[in-house]
Design an enzyme around this catalytic site. Structure first.
Site, PDB file in Angstrom:
ATOM      1  N   TYR A  77       0.835  -1.201   0.000  1.00  8.35           N
ATOM      2  CA  TYR A  77       0.000   0.000   0.000  1.00  8.35           C
ATOM      3  C   TYR A  77       0.869   1.249   0.000  1.00  8.35           C
ATOM      4  O   TYR A  77       2.070   1.191   0.282  1.00  8.35           O
ATOM      5  CB  TYR A  77      -0.934   0.004   1.214  1.00  8.35           C
ATOM      6  N   GLU A 118      12.848   2.066  13.748  1.00 11.73           N
ATOM      7  CA  GLU A 118      12.034   3.163  13.230  1.00 11.73           C
ATOM      8  C   GLU A 118      10.790   3.262  14.085  1.00 11.73           C
ATOM      9  O   GLU A 118      10.549   2.436  14.968  1.00 11.73           O
ATOM     10  CB  GLU A 118      11.653   2.915  11.773  1.00 11.73           C
ATOM     11  N   LYS A 141       6.619  -2.083   1.650  1.00  9.42           N
ATOM     12  CA  LYS A 141       5.480  -1.506   2.382  1.00  9.42           C
ATOM     13  C   LYS A 141       4.253  -2.405   2.244  1.00  9.42           C
ATOM     14  O   LYS A 141       3.300  -2.108   1.514  1.00  9.42           O
ATOM     15  CB  LYS A 141       5.182  -0.091   1.883  1.00  9.42           C
ATOM     16  N   ARG A 155       8.032   4.243  -4.802  1.00 10.03           N
ATOM     17  CA  ARG A 155       8.158   3.223  -3.749  1.00 10.03           C
ATOM     18  C   ARG A 155       7.118   2.119  -3.946  1.00 10.03           C
ATOM     19  O   ARG A 155       7.403   0.948  -3.691  1.00 10.03           O
ATOM     20  CB  ARG A 155       8.006   3.861  -2.367  1.00 10.03           C
ATOM     21  N   ARG A 175      -7.708 -20.302  -2.398  1.00  8.93           N
ATOM     22  CA  ARG A 175      -6.648 -20.254  -1.395  1.00  8.93           C
ATOM     23  C   ARG A 175      -5.603 -21.340  -1.630  1.00  8.93           C
ATOM     24  O   ARG A 175      -5.901 -22.537  -1.574  1.00  8.93           O
ATOM     25  CB  ARG A 175      -7.223 -20.378   0.013  1.00  8.93           C
TER      26      ARG A 175
END
Length: 287
Positions: free
Chosen positions: A33, A179, A147, A52, A100
């Protein structure tokens, strides 16, 4: 008023925005995201966020759902349709929909969704007065430079910090700060040197971080990209954190210990103003 949501090729009312229960983002967290700040109807640092996004997808072997130019057009359309002046626009790309199975079919196509959220980004109490952060072990996976939507570690750490009366949390590993749970962490030494961890696989390459480091170079601020310990952070002259949705936010207490004078420091204030000027926000943070 209902928001307009972008859902895999179509703009639809929020109540009609749905994705399959077999989307791999839901079943496996197999998705990434991005969140871009919007101020005065304009996106901030969006080129960095889309770059990114493309890098994160590439690291997971997920193709871009569209060209960057087309994704930016979708973002602009979301902002316009929702009349967003200040807030964020959120994008999420999953590997796609399939029954799945840990292994995915070769012909799977990525799922792209997007929406806006109205929120105050500038001149918040946190930016004016500073925040207290807790310290917690970093329990996340080892590819934090991607991310992904796998945010349970951050969710639990933030919830634990809130129970202690803190505003946020910095994560630690091997005796060093990695971080913030959703931000890049910085300290300022007594000599006025800005210190932050270099980019690597154990921390996210922040877009606001990249923009701020450029400002340090342009304006002659000394920068040292290296790890720092919780003890060094608590003993620093100043501390702050950055993110797309909170800009530059002073950190005035770390795990109960006052940083510096216990108030936002001059280097942090200077960087706040430089960043606001760069992104076209003229009103200063109130003192």
């Amino acid at each position: 008023m209902s928001r307009t949501i972008y859902c895999n090729g179509t703009f639809v009312p929020e109540a009609r925005a749905t994705i399959s229960i077999f989307d791999r983002g839901t079943l496996f967290g197999d998705a990434v995201y991005e969140v871009t700040a919007v101020f005065d109807g304009r996106m901030i640092d969006n080129d960095l966020h889309l770059a990114r996004l493309q890098r994160s997808l590439g690291e997971l072997g997920i193709p871009m759902p569209a060209a960057r130019k087309e994704i930016a057009r979708i973002q602009h359309e979301l902002i316009a349709r929702n009349g967003l002046r200040e807030g964020v626009v959120y994008l999420q790309v999953s590997r796609g929909i399939a029954d799945r199975n840990f292994l995915w079919p070769e012909d799977i196509a990525p799922t792209l969704i997007g929406f806006t959220q109205a929120k105050t980004l500038h001149d918040t109490a946190a930016q004016r007065e500073g925040i207290e952060v807790d310290l917690a072990p970093d329990t996340r996976w080892q590819r934090r430079d991607i991310k992904t939507v796998m945010l349970l570690g951050q969710v639990l750490a933030k919830a634990a910090a809130r129970r202690k009366g803190c505003d946020d949390v910095w994560l630690c590993e091997d005796g060093m700060v990695t971080e913030g749970a959703s931000a890049t962490a910085y300290i300022v030494t007594a000599a006025g040197q800005v210190v932050t961890r270099p980019n690597s696989r154990i921390s996210l390459p922040g877009c606001t971080r990249q923009a701020l480091l450029r400002l340090c170079a342009v304006h002659g601020l000394t920068l040292d990209e290296r790890p720092f310990s919780p003890a060094e952070a608590q003993a620093a002259a100043e501390a702050f954190q950055t993110s797309a949705s909170s800009f530059v936010t002073p950190v005035i207490r770390i795990a109960g210990v006052a940083v510096g004078t216990g108030a936002p420091g001059p280097v942090t204030r200077h960087l706040q103003q430089l960043y606001l000027e760069t992104v076209g926000v003229r009103a200063p943070v109130s003192n």
